[in-house]
Write an enzyme that holds these catalytic residues in place. Structure first.
Site, PDB file in Angstrom:
ATOM      1  N   ASP A   9      29.867  34.511  51.220  1.00 29.16           N
ATOM      2  CA  ASP A   9      31.245  34.060  51.411  1.00 29.16           C
ATOM      3  C   ASP A   9      31.824  34.871  52.564  1.00 29.16           C
ATOM      4  O   ASP A   9      32.253  36.002  52.370  1.00 29.16           O
ATOM      5  CB  ASP A   9      32.028  34.304  50.123  1.00 29.16           C
ATOM      6  CG  ASP A   9      33.507  34.008  50.235  1.00 29.16           C
ATOM      7  OD1 ASP A   9      33.932  33.419  51.240  1.00 29.16           O
ATOM      8  OD2 ASP A   9      34.249  34.407  49.311  1.00 29.16           O
ATOM      9  N   ASP A  69      33.651  26.636  53.833  1.00 31.86           N
ATOM     10  CA  ASP A  69      33.723  27.829  52.993  1.00 31.86           C
ATOM     11  C   ASP A  69      32.753  27.665  51.826  1.00 31.86           C
ATOM     12  O   ASP A  69      31.887  26.775  51.848  1.00 31.86           O
ATOM     13  CB  ASP A  69      35.161  28.055  52.503  1.00 31.86           C
ATOM     14  CG  ASP A  69      35.494  29.531  52.356  1.00 31.86           C
ATOM     15  OD1 ASP A  69      34.687  30.275  51.756  1.00 31.86           O
ATOM     16  OD2 ASP A  69      36.556  29.966  52.840  1.00 31.86           O
ATOM     17  N   HIS A  74      32.213  36.911  45.275  1.00 34.78           N
ATOM     18  CA  HIS A  74      32.845  38.217  45.427  1.00 34.78           C
ATOM     19  C   HIS A  74      32.098  39.314  44.671  1.00 34.78           C
ATOM     20  O   HIS A  74      32.700  40.256  44.144  1.00 34.78           O
ATOM     21  CB  HIS A  74      34.313  38.176  45.022  1.00 34.78           C
ATOM     22  CG  HIS A  74      35.180  37.559  46.082  1.00 34.78           C
ATOM     23  ND1 HIS A  74      36.540  37.758  46.156  1.00 34.78           N
ATOM     24  CD2 HIS A  74      34.870  36.759  47.131  1.00 34.78           C
ATOM     25  CE1 HIS A  74      37.024  37.106  47.202  1.00 34.78           C
ATOM     26  NE2 HIS A  74      36.017  36.483  47.805  1.00 34.78           N
ATOM     27  N   GLU A 129      40.271  36.166  56.712  1.00 40.55           N
ATOM     28  CA  GLU A 129      40.566  35.112  55.735  1.00 40.55           C
ATOM     29  C   GLU A 129      40.827  35.701  54.359  1.00 40.55           C
ATOM     30  O   GLU A 129      41.708  35.220  53.626  1.00 40.55           O
ATOM     31  CB  GLU A 129      39.388  34.125  55.673  1.00 40.55           C
ATOM     32  CG  GLU A 129      39.641  32.882  54.815  1.00 40.55           C
ATOM     33  CD  GLU A 129      39.222  33.020  53.362  1.00 40.55           C
ATOM     34  OE1 GLU A 129      39.482  32.093  52.590  1.00 40.55           O
ATOM     35  OE2 GLU A 129      38.649  34.073  52.979  1.00 40.55           O
ATOM     36  N   GLU A 130      40.073  36.735  54.003  1.00 42.09           N
ATOM     37  CA  GLU A 130      40.158  37.300  52.654  1.00 42.09           C
ATOM     38  C   GLU A 130      41.482  38.002  52.382  1.00 42.09           C
ATOM     39  O   GLU A 130      41.797  38.315  51.239  1.00 42.09           O
ATOM     40  CB  GLU A 130      39.004  38.281  52.425  1.00 42.09           C
ATOM     41  CG  GLU A 130      37.610  37.656  52.463  1.00 42.09           C
ATOM     42  CD  GLU A 130      37.313  36.784  51.254  1.00 42.09           C
ATOM     43  OE1 GLU A 130      38.205  36.631  50.382  1.00 42.09           O
ATOM     44  OE2 GLU A 130      36.188  36.253  51.174  1.00 42.09           O
ATOM     45  N   HIS A 140      34.945  31.715  58.076  1.00 47.59           N
ATOM     46  CA  HIS A 140      35.415  33.089  58.269  1.00 47.59           C
ATOM     47  C   HIS A 140      34.288  34.112  58.229  1.00 47.59           C
ATOM     48  O   HIS A 140      33.299  33.972  57.508  1.00 47.59           O
ATOM     49  CB  HIS A 140      36.538  33.440  57.286  1.00 47.59           C
ATOM     50  CG  HIS A 140      36.131  33.586  55.840  1.00 47.59           C
ATOM     51  ND1 HIS A 140      35.694  34.779  55.311  1.00 47.59           N
ATOM     52  CD2 HIS A 140      36.147  32.710  54.809  1.00 47.59           C
ATOM     53  CE1 HIS A 140      35.455  34.636  54.017  1.00 47.59           C
ATOM     54  NE2 HIS A 140      35.717  33.379  53.688  1.00 47.59           N
TER      55      HIS A 140
END
Length: 346
Positions: free
Chosen positions: A174, A229, A311, A206-207, A64
């Site tokens: 990410d 991922d 994150h 995706e998130e 992603h």
């Protein structure tokens, strides 16, 4: 291809969920050299197709493009911008960050809050809430309102950094690191014979709900798919067996097809690629979750890059893990038999 330089460009680019299009030209420029076709579906997913010698079966790779970020929700009487998160933002990391407000033009700002000197002893022990933070761009309200609208996106301004021992750090690894894995895989496939067409999909959103993987897998109808991922790596306060620098993590669990899992492990052993096993007893939290149940179901695997500080704006990974992940996928695809039906039996 310089994979570290590609990761740097991707990390320093900005593409919060639903606003990824600004990175398309960079991706097309890089992937045109290593794919046969560049496609875009109705949802906006970018698809880089590498043709196989037979073309009877389709292998889908998915990583992603979107990153977590912030969205403008108000501008107060002093011109300070209030915001809300897009995706799983760790609010503890936001105070004092430099940010870019993507309005009519890009505005540099900083995230401020009440100084610690003015907090009570009780408040000093608590994380600052998003409602108590704001972005200061240094302009009065009238000027801010000319340039910024409710719903505009805000991203963290962070330079990609090279650390020791092939470790790298930056924002949005990410899953921009997963996109680099796909680049490694496609470049490796240029050197070897493979039967099946490969669809390397740069998925969107995706998130906020694996939406790009849902639509792209429905459209492509792959015979095999592997999501790429990141996964949490062992760090201070994080009790994990997965470690950065020790190879890709191969997922195992109900979200993963046993034959795909076994094939990835067998290839890693055959080509002396370091790997780790990641047990996934439930939802993998990745594009694999959506792809597995697309239409009649897709035999799906998951290869993850060990990552520290997920994150945050200082996500940390290892370039060797990224390159080894790409090599693993290329060898897996090149070693798939001409006929897949028997191969995919449980």
């Amino acid at each position: 291809m310089d994979y570290k330089e590609l990761l740097k460009k991707l990390s320093e680019s900005h593409g919060v969920s639903g606003h990824e299009r600004g990175i398309y030209e960079l991706l097309k420029k890089e992937f045109e050299q290593i794919s046969d076709e560049v496609l875009e579906d109705n949802f906006g997913n970018l698809i880089f197709k590498k043709k196989g010698s037979k073309g009877k079966y389709k292998v889908m790779l998915a990583a992603h493009l979107d990153e977590i970020g912030l969205m403008v929700k108000d501008i107060d009487e002093k011109g300070l911008i209030k915001f809300t998160p897009v995706g799983g933002v760790d609010q503890r990391t936001l105070p004092s960050q430099e940010v870019i407000v993507h309005g009519k033009k890009e505005l540099l700002g900083v995230i401020g809050s009440k100084p610690p000197h003015l907090l009570s002893s009780e408040d000093m022990e608590k994380a600052i809430k998003i409602d108590d933070m704001y972005v200061d761009v240094g302009l009065p309200k009238e000027e801010v309102e000319k340039l910024v609208s409710i719903g505009d996106i805000i991203t963290v301004k962070r330079e990609f950094k090279e650390l020791l021992n092939e470790n790298v750090s930056g924002k949005a690894l990410d899953d921009r690191a997963g996109i680099v894995v796909m680049a490694v895989c496609l470049e490796e496939l240029k050197k070897v014979y493979h039967y099946h067409d490969v669809y390397a999909v740069v998925t969107l959103q995706e998130e906020v709900g694996v939406r790009g993987a849902t639509t792209s897998s429905y459209n492509i109808e792959p015979d095999i798919a592997i999501a790429i991922d990141v996964t949490h790596a062992k760090a201070r306060g994080v009790s994990r067996d997965i470690e950065i620098g020790k190879g890709p993590a191969i997922g195992k669990g109900p979200n993963i097809h046993p034959a795909v899992y076994k094939g990835l492990v067998d290839i890693a052993k055959k080509y002396n690629i370091n790997y780790q096993i990641e047990p996934l007893p439930g939802h993998s939290g990745t594009d694999a979750w959506a792809i597995q149940v697309s239409k009649k179901g897709v035999p799906t695997g998951l290869v993850s890059i060990p990552l520290k500080y997920m994150h945050t704006s200082v996500e940390t990974a290892n370039m060797k893990d990224i390159i080894e992940s790409g090599r693993l996928l290329a060898h897996y695809i090149a070693n798939l038999p001409e006929e897949l039906e028997g191969h995919l039996c449980y």
